[in-house]
Design an enzyme around this catalytic site. Structure first.
Site, short mmCIF file in Angstrom:
data_model
loop_
_atom_site.label_atom_id
_atom_site.label_comp_id
_atom_site.label_asym_id
_atom_site.label_seq_id
_atom_site.Cartn_x
_atom_site.Cartn_y
_atom_site.Cartn_z
N GLY A 97 -1.86 -2.76 0.41
CA GLY A 97 -1.00 -2.08 1.38
C GLY A 97 -1.68 -0.90 2.05
O GLY A 97 -2.82 -0.55 1.73
N GLU B 117 0.39 -8.54 -7.60
CA GLU B 117 0.65 -7.15 -7.95
C GLU B 117 1.36 -7.07 -9.29
O GLU B 117 1.00 -6.25 -10.15
CB GLU B 117 1.50 -6.48 -6.86
#
Length: 230
Positions: free
Chosen positions: A30, A107
């Site tokens: 991100g 993740e």
């Protein structure tokens, strides 16, 4: 007033300071992590640290390798010492919604493996309850995505959208679709996660519950540290 990027930058130094020699480091995905990786590389090379990175997305791995960070496959390590990642929402119990970057499955694998999981966020990500301002991502198989969406919508006044990218369906690194779920009211995240994870074709949800150890928050007044309560 500082903008979102400036607030994110504020959190990076505190995270990089937690890196220690000989660590296996989980590197998230991100916009915040893309600010972190160059700072991480700078410290590794300046102090000649022995760091092994495992990345939660192909994009993060590409950036890290380009900066000469040693990156290996998750199956080549037996543990993760520290994972650092961002979040789309953080509630009062430091539970999270993640997956805005589409990497929620990888993740979660790495963040759950980590002995310590640290989250970087700006103050706009702090919410009263999960789903208050960000849609919950759910990674699903392409084969029956439409039928999964209908089952999700039947749960409790939920609106689902298949995530798109440049007018075509977004495809995760695992080859799946993302369904973004708009929660129109407060829903028990534990109950909803259990419902979702047992639907055939659901790989993972964007709920990250009871795994965060620390959140580093960039605010207009400076950096705020929120630690997991014992």
């Amino acid at each position: 007033m500082k903008d979102s990027k400036e607030l994110k930058i504020m959190t990076v130094d505190d995270a990089v300071a937690q890196i220690e020699d000989n660590m296996v480091l989980g590197i998230g995905t991100g916009s915040t992590i893309e600010l972190l990786i160059p700072k991480l590389a700078e410290r590794i090379h300046k102090e000649q640290l022995n760091i092994t990175g495992v990345c939660t997305s192909n994009k993060s791995a590409f950036i890290a390798k380009k900066l000469d960070i040693n990156v290996v496959d998750i199956n080549d390590v037996g543990h993760v010492d520290l994972a650092i990642d961002g979040a789309d929402e953080v509630d009062v119990n430091i539970n999270l919604i993640k997956g805005g970057g589409g990497a929620l499955f990888r993740e979660k694998v790495i963040d759950e493996m980590a002995h310590r999981f640290v989250v970087l966020a700006d103050e706009s990500k702090l919410v009263n309850y999960l789903g208050e301002s960000f849609k919950l991502p759910v990674e699903v198989d392409k084969f029956n995505w439409f039928h999964i969406a209908k089952k999700i919508e039947a749960f409790d006044d939920i609106i689902t959208e298949r995530r798109m990218s440049d007018d075509v369906p977004f495809i995760t690194d695992n080859g799946n679709y993302i369904l973004d779920c708009q929660l129109n009211k407060q829903i028990d995240p534990y109950q909803f996660h259990e419902y979702l994870i047992h639907l055939t074709g659901v790989l993972e949800t964007g709920y990250f519950l009871n795994i965060t150890d620390q959140v580093i928050v960039g605010t207009q007044d400076g950096v705020k540290i929120i630690n997991k309560s014992n």
